[in-house]
Design an enzyme around this catalytic site. Structure first.
Site, PDB file in Angstrom:
ATOM      1  N   ASP A 397     -17.383  38.539 -29.517  1.00  0.00           N
ATOM      2  CA  ASP A 397     -17.537  39.898 -29.011  1.00  0.00           C
ATOM      3  C   ASP A 397     -16.200  40.358 -28.425  1.00  0.00           C
ATOM      4  O   ASP A 397     -15.290  39.544 -28.217  1.00  0.00           O
ATOM      5  CB  ASP A 397     -18.641  39.905 -27.947  1.00  0.00           C
ATOM      6  CG  ASP A 397     -19.108  41.299 -27.577  1.00  0.00           C
ATOM      7  OD1 ASP A 397     -18.837  42.245 -28.337  1.00  0.00           O
ATOM      8  OD2 ASP A 397     -19.771  41.436 -26.529  1.00  0.00           O
ATOM      9  N   GLU A 400     -11.945  43.583 -30.654  1.00  0.00           N
ATOM     10  CA  GLU A 400     -11.236  44.657 -31.357  1.00  0.00           C
ATOM     11  C   GLU A 400      -9.699  44.546 -31.264  1.00  0.00           C
ATOM     12  O   GLU A 400      -9.051  44.989 -32.239  1.00  0.00           O
ATOM     13  CB  GLU A 400     -11.698  46.020 -30.832  1.00  0.00           C
ATOM     14  CG  GLU A 400     -13.114  46.393 -31.216  1.00  0.00           C
ATOM     15  CD  GLU A 400     -14.172  45.573 -30.485  1.00  0.00           C
ATOM     16  OE1 GLU A 400     -15.206  45.293 -31.089  1.00  0.00           O
ATOM     17  OE2 GLU A 400     -13.923  45.207 -29.324  1.00  0.00           O
ATOM     18  N   ASP A 472     -22.857  48.271 -29.729  1.00  0.00           N
ATOM     19  CA  ASP A 472     -23.660  48.722 -28.587  1.00  0.00           C
ATOM     20  C   ASP A 472     -24.391  50.024 -28.911  1.00  0.00           C
ATOM     21  O   ASP A 472     -23.996  51.115 -28.479  1.00  0.00           O
ATOM     22  CB  ASP A 472     -22.764  48.903 -27.364  1.00  0.00           C
ATOM     23  CG  ASP A 472     -22.135  47.598 -26.913  1.00  0.00           C
ATOM     24  OD1 ASP A 472     -22.656  46.531 -27.289  1.00  0.00           O
ATOM     25  OD2 ASP A 472     -21.116  47.641 -26.198  1.00  0.00           O
TER      26      ASP A 472
END
Length: 807
Positions: A397, A400, A472
């Site tokens: 997670d 990015e 999300d």
């Protein structure tokens, strides 16, 4: 390669210009214009690579493409100021004055063409390729992008972004896949723009002259695909960028996550509740609260005093454990991963060699440079911490990479396999390479088992390393439907294994919304529920008895379908095709599939047509493509090429079966590690066309299938010939199914002939879902119950040799 002329004026568009010189090579041509160097390479009969650069040397992406051009002698002809490069599937016309490309079929139909005036152009460092729009052209794919199935009229940015509670039309999101498919005039083609810089794909937004794709910097480096079907184009794209490997069987079961379950007693109670309530499930996630102050490679000693014992207790109940791994390493002297990362020079740095730090969950953090082989190896070795505790899978997670402030400085440096580049070129592949590190860590730490990695961020080729989820999302009807389009678009873009957070991560799901989401996600590749901290409980039993029973029904249906789902995953490892397949794959020239009322529909495991519908609707429109279709739950038959209205009570999602299909089911189990009853239920549906189902089995956990330890068998059903044939079983694996029971749908038969022996069939009533309890006796609160009556069945021993059933 000749050097290109330098450009002095960067404030105006600079087109590629005229070709000054060119030369042949065995698989294409190369040359230069006044402003650039170019190379055109035939990769395969259906794949052409185009490279253009103003630099003297090309700078390709080292991560996405894993195949090489086929050795060949390509037909190259010069005539009338053009060069023709010809394969059996594509003819490329290279116009010389000025340079622009036209891709045609061998019969001369234009598939795709550069805008002759602009073709490849530059604005400063930004490089673009401008394409003429063909009549009534549609565009699909581009990976994790919101909006309609048809991308026409919109522009999209590829810049991996941490976007909490994103809107259903927002862009960009977490993952970048610069590959799209064009559809027009009965033709299909694909373009993969292999440039990792921030890029834009404009499909006719704010202009009516062209579509284009551009990157902030780097080469114009793209692959052009053409074949006679969308399926073959996706297949060629995944030949280039790779296909997923077989995931562990347990990862196809139901997965439960929350931000966060803690302490350990709550995790154990969660597992016990699934079993007590007879709700099948395989996976429990540990989110960031399992860590000591959110530091990766730690457990919180207070909340999880003995993680090894807790995980052992979960395994005894049939659960696997997946832990979250964030890339940020807390900048804290004495924290071993930080000290070691500094010592080994493994972190991303500023140009003056100072380690870059950004704020995430643990506070100020350094970030491992996953574009460096030494860093990936180090990360894989660090994962021994989790292996020793018994962890089974990994959830990458915040990769990015995310940081508070959401604006990473572009000047920081990354190794990029020795090229040494800035954040501008490295950002979009950072999560891709973190997922790679996690997969390699799985293989290093537990080589006897298959890896399971779930990632939020990625780039083209991510399917080789991880499953993906859509980040999300929000607990809303609109997000539920948008998530379906995201997963379908990922499937169009080579990512076959993906899903969304069932119930919505942010916000509060209503009872009806959660129930509907659970029914739809039954038919998603990844079946995972997830919810946010400081929200109401969102487990399948948390919304009352009615939702609990609906959820249980569909969870059990998912587990019964596992033979079909697992076989579909195997097929995808061979073809690259999606498990959840947008109707644009099979019916790209059918205008109805692009209408907003029907664009969410998809095929699951090839034969099931899923018509997602909002929870507040009691009746919905469904478009049935060509062919005949059976409503799964009552066998009502419908003709294709029509729009129908279908009841959709909360406990019955509209699901249809393609006529002529073969589906495989098993008995109920609580988790994938539990033994079924040994009977493989084969459901065949009468139809005008024959179909073949490829049944696949292996041990579900080890990589031994790569060595031939599998069972593979074709089962062909031809209603018109009255024949159900089972081919010889291939592979060394012994089937776990000792008997086969065939259900004949749409046919009334009295006996069958099995290898020359007449067998009487049995008649029975059958239902795919159990009847719900009538909690409220008032008539308006009653639930429909659908049953298929008088189904013809026959049961027999499963043998490995070929045999046939004649009806």
């Amino acid at each position: 390669m000749p050097s290109a002329t330098k450009i002095s004026n960067s404030s105006q568009n600079q087109a590629i210009g005229n070709v000054l010189s060119w030369n042949k090579k065995s698989d294409g041509i190369y040359g230069n214009t006044a402003n650039s160097n170019f190379e055109i390479t035939v990769y395969k009969e259906d794949t052409i690579r185009v490279q253009v650069s103003r630099q003297s040397k090309f700078s390709p992406n080292p991560y996405s493409v894993i195949s090489s051009p086929e050795e060949r002698q390509t037909e190259i002809v010069e005539e009338n100021g053009k060069i023709w490069i010809k394969t059996s599937k594509i003819h490329v016309s290279v116009n010389l004055h000025p340079f622009f490309l036209t891709f045609l079929t061998p019969s001369g139909e234009v598939i795709n063409q550069d805008d002759p005036a602009f073709a490849v152009s530059w604005l400063g460092t930004e490089v673009s390729n401008y394409k003429k729009v063909q009549p009534k052209e549609r565009f699909v794919g581009l990976g994790e992008k919101t909006g309609h199935l048809d991308r026409s009229g919109r522009a999209f940015t590829n810049w991996n972004t941490d976007y909490f509670a994103y809107g259903i039309g927002d862009d960009p999101l977490y993952m970048s896949i610069p590959f799209y498919i064009g559809i027009h005039s009965g033709l299909t083609y694909g373009i993969f723009f292999d440039n990792t810089h921030k890029s834009v794909f404009n499909f006719g937004a704010s202009n009516n002259r062209f579509i284009y794709y551009s990157a902030d910097d780097g080469d114009m480096d793209y692959y052009f695909f053409h074949d006679d079907s969308v399926s073959k184009i996706i297949g060629s794209y995944t030949e280039l960028t790779g296909k997923m490997e077989m995931p562990p069987l347990w990862s196809l079961g139901f997965q439960q996550c929350r931000y966060s379950y803690y302490p350990d007693s709550e995790v154990l109670t969660l597992a016990k509740t699934f079993r007590d309530k007879d709700m099948p499930a395989d996976v429990i996630y540990l989110d960031i609260h399992h860590m000591e102050k959110y530091k990766v490679f730690t457990f919180d000693n207070e909340k999880f005093s003995d993680p090894k014992s807790m995980i052992k207790a979960l395994k005894e109940k049939g659960f696997k454990v997946v832990v979250i791994m964030d890339p940020g390493i807390k900048s804290q002297k004495g924290y071993f991963p930080y000290d070691e990362g500094l010592e080994k020079d493994l972190f991303v740095k500023y140009p003056d060699n100072e380690v870059y730090e950004g704020q995430v969950w643990p506070g100020w953090c350094a970030f491992p440079d996953f574009t460096k082989a030494e860093t990936r190896q180090w990360w894989a070795e660090k994962m021994a911490f989790y292996e020793e505790a018994g962890v089974d899978g990994y959830w990458t997670d915040m990769n990015e990479p995310a940081s508070w402030g959401q604006f990473t400085p572009n000047l920081i440096n990354f190794d990029f396999e020795g090229e040494n580049v800035s954040h501008r070129k490295a950002r979009n592949i950072y999560g891709f390479q973190m997922a790679r590190s996690a997969k390699e860590g799985c293989e290093l730490q537990r080589p006897e088992e298959r890896p399971f990695v779930l990632t939020r961020s990625g780039f083209s080729g991510i399917q080789r390393y991880a499953a993906a989820w859509t980040g999300d999302n929000v607990a809303s009807e609109e997000h539920m439907m948008a998530g379906i389009r995201l997963v379908n678009s990922l499937g169009l873009s080579g990512v076959a294994y993906s899903g969304y957070d069932v119930g919505g991560f942010a916000g509060e799901s209503t009872k009806s919304l959660f129930a509907r989401w659970m029914t739809i996600a039954t038919f998603a590749p990844l079946y995972r529920a997830h919810s946010m901290i400081n929200s109401n409980d969102a487990e399948p039993w948390a919304f009352g008895e009615e939702v609990e029973e609906i959820s249980r029904n569909y969870m059990k249906l998912r587990y019964r379908m596992l033979p079909t789902i697992y076989s579909s995953f195997y097929k995808s490892t061979q073809t690259g095709l999606p498990i959840a397949k947008s109707l644009a794959v099979e019916y790209p020239h059918d205008k109805y599939i692009f209408e907003s009322a029907f664009e969410n529909q998809y095929l699951f495991c090839d034969s099931l047509l899923i018509a997602p519908v909002e929870s507040y609707k009691e009746i919905t429109k469904v478009y049935l493509p060509e062919g005949d279709w059976y409503y799964l739950f009552d066998n009502q038959k419908y003709k294709g090429n029509q729009i129908i209205y279908k009841d959709c009570p909360l406990n019955y999602l509209p699901v249809f079966v393609k006529a002529g299909a073969v589906l495989a089911f098993q008995s109920d189990v609580s988790h994938t590690g539990q033994a079924h009853d040994g009977i493989l239920s084969i459901h065949v549906y009468a139809g005008n066309k024959a179909s073949t189902y490829l049944h696949y089995e292996d041990d579900g956990i080890s990589p031994d299938y790569k060595k031939g330890d599998f069972l593979k068998r074709e089962i062909t059903w031809d209603t018109q010939a009255g024949n159900l044939s089972f081919a010889n079983s291939e592979g060394n694996f012994e089937s776990k199914f000792k008997k086969i029971k065939v259900y004949f749908h749409g046919l009334k038969i009295k006996s069958v002939n099995i290898n020359g022996k007449v067998e009487q069939v049995e008649k029975s009533d059958f239902s795919f879902l159990e009847k719900l309890t009538e909690f409220d006796p008032l008539p308006e609160n009653s639930h429909p119950y659908l049953e298929i009556t008088d189904v013809s069945t026959v049961t027999f021993e499963n043998i490995t040799e070929a045999f046939e059933i004649v009806i």
